[in-house]
Design an enzyme around this catalytic site. Structure first.
Site, PDB file in Angstrom:
ATOM      1  N   SER A  12       0.859  -1.187   0.000  1.00 55.04           N
ATOM      2  CA  SER A  12       0.000   0.000   0.000  1.00 55.04           C
ATOM      3  C   SER A  12       0.893   1.234   0.000  1.00 55.04           C
ATOM      4  CB  SER A  12      -0.887   0.006   1.239  1.00 55.04           C
ATOM      5  OG  SER A  12      -0.108   0.354   2.369  1.00 55.04           O
ATOM      6  N   LYS A  13       0.247   2.384  -0.017  1.00 53.68           N
ATOM      7  CA  LYS A  13       0.991   3.648  -0.092  1.00 53.68           C
ATOM      8  C   LYS A  13       1.997   3.804   1.048  1.00 53.68           C
ATOM      9  CE  LYS A  13      -2.146   6.569  -2.668  1.00 53.68           C
ATOM     10  NZ  LYS A  13      -3.399   7.270  -2.438  1.00 53.68           N
TER      11      LYS A  13
END
Ligand code: GLU
Length: 467
Positions: A240-241
């Site tokens: 994820s980010k």
């Protein structure tokens, strides 16, 4: 064997994610390897979350990676009449039914079932109602799923997977507002587009038995499935980010080359002996979905960087020059004014790990008002340096041609004449020409800058030291 047909079916609710790009790549590769067709389908039935901007971003990402499609893009939002037709077909065949249970009723049933320790699935109240005329009451359409037996498939990556049909609900295929649901439209599209192989993320494994039952109810061939394991971050949580950029185009903006990205993505789960370097071309021969591993892969930014450095080092300087130009513009450099950019790139590609590093490294060629690196100047600009620089300028001026050999000859001559080592003049020249202590080789810098610019910079350094 008939032609294989594969598809990439992104939901346009964001940019092209690293995981999505890998799925697209695997589908593309298999289509190319087997001389089949690769179809692009935009799954935009969730109108509220789908945007044109995302569609554009996805197409841009695929184009950047070189994943061209043979058919499409098709938009599910344009297919609603088709889905309606198929809902009706299932209703007519008695394989689907209208369910009038309200949301509150369903909630009550669910709670009751849970309390009694059962599965919170639909209890089938409307399943056996005799077909009735619409009386204006809202309804959903449910698929009449078999309640016994098992549904299984041999997954090309995960092997045999089975689900007990009792575990599966009577899936809603059309909502109260008349719109079709996700699992239903995927099946209708894959069936009507004659998709033979579905490669997708393994977050869809639970959808697959429901979809297989729908294919069977429709009496159409079931495609082969391959569910690709997830991509994780270094901490083993889903990528994820938090782990860094997950958008493919963000990597372009950080100076990555598409061929490095492709090479990196394919190795997330797939291997071929101990080979590391693969072009798209190679991959269309070597890739096979059966050799994708069963376990999740960990995203390793260092490896991506290593591949990028490899592709920059071995890249065509003319192409790299084109790619670095926008980055140079961002740095206020007009590469039309100054040494030829292709020659500049050749002096830098050996060491640059990203196109940003390459751009940063190129700036000094075009901007001559730079400061000298402080530590470097303290160490390498000495009282005797100006005389050496002066001699260098005089010798350079006397050269008939400025090339690597003649420049090397000049430096050798100075060292012999003055009884010094190259280390006593080289770093000072490097600093004079580039302002830094880490730059391309001195001879190639001189040749690339050209006679006039080199001499100007040497003189500037002489004045600076004497001041
Ligand atoms: N639209 C789905 C997604 O983006 C893909 C569905 C599929 O490949 O079957 O996850």
């Amino acid at each position: 064997m008939s032609q294989v047909r594969l598809r990439f079916a992104p939901s346009p609710t964001g940019y092209l994610h690293v995981g999505g790009a890998r799925t697209a790549l695997f589908n593309w590769l298999l289509a190319r390897k087997q001389q089949g067709r690769f179809i692009l389908r935009i799954e935009d039935t969730d109108v509220a979350r789908s945007t044109q901007e995302s569609v554009d971003a996805i197409l841009e990402g695929m184009t950047w990676l070189g994943l061209d499609w043979d058919e499409g893009p098709f938009y599910q939002s344009e297919n609603f009449p088709l889905y309606k037709e198929y809902v009706q077909k299932l209703l007519d065949a008695g394989k689907a039914y209208k369910c009038y249970c309200s949301a509150e009723e369903l909630e009550a049933k669910r709670e009751k079932a849970m309390k009694e320790g059962g599965k919170p699935k639909y209890d089938g109240t409307c399943r056996n109602l005799p077909p009735q005329e619409d009386d204006g009451r809202p309804y959903v359409v449910r698929f009449k799923a078999p309640q016994e037996g098992t549904t299984s498939w041999v997954d090309l990556i995960k092997g045999k997977i089975s689900f007990e049909n009792v575990e599966l609900d009577d899936l809603i295929i059309q909502r109260t507002d008349g719109t079709p649901t996700y699992n239903f439209v995927v099946v209708i599209d894959d069936a009507t587009m004659n998709i033979t192989t579905v490669i997708r993320g393994d977050d869809h494994v639970n959808n697959t038995p429901r979809q297989i039952l729908l294919y069977e109810a429709l009496g159409v061939p079931v495609p082969t499935f391959a569910h690709v394991p997830m991509i994780l971050g270094a901490d083993k949580a889903r990528l994820s980010k938090r782990h860094g950029a997950t958008s493919v185009m963000a990597y372009r903006d950080m100076g990555f080359l598409p061929e490095a990205m492709v090479n990196y993505l394919v190795r997330l789960g797939w291997s071929f002996g101990d080979e590391e370097i693969f072009s798209l071309e190679d991959l269309t021969q070597k890739f096979s979905i059966e050799s994708v591993g069963r376990s999740a892969s960990v995203f390793n930014p260092d490896k991506l960087l290593w591949l990028n450095a490899h592709y920059i080092k071995t890249g065509d300087p003319v192409r790299l020059a084109g790619l670095v130009t926008p980055f140079l513009k961002e740095r206020g450099v007009d590469s039309e004014k100054g040494p030829g950019l292709v020659a500049v790139v050749k002096t830098l590609q050996e060491r640059a790990k990203t196109m940003l590093e390459l751009a940063d490294g190129a700036v000094f060629y075009y901007k001559d008002g730079f400061e000298y690196d402080e530590k470097g100047a303290a160490k390498n600009f000495n009282p005797e340096t100006p005389a050496l620089l002066e001699l260098l300028n005089a010798k350079l001026e006397g050269l008939a041609t400025l090339d690597m050999e003649s420049v090397e000859g000049v430096f050798k001559g100075i060292c012999e004449e003055k009884g010094i080592k190259l280390g006593q003049i080289g770093p000072a020249v490097r600093l004079a020409l580039s302002g830094t202590t880490a730059s391309p080789g001195i001879y190639e810098m001189i040749v690339t800058l050209g006679m006039a610019e080199t001499r100007k910079r040497i003189e500037r350094a002489m004045a600076w030291i004497r001041r």
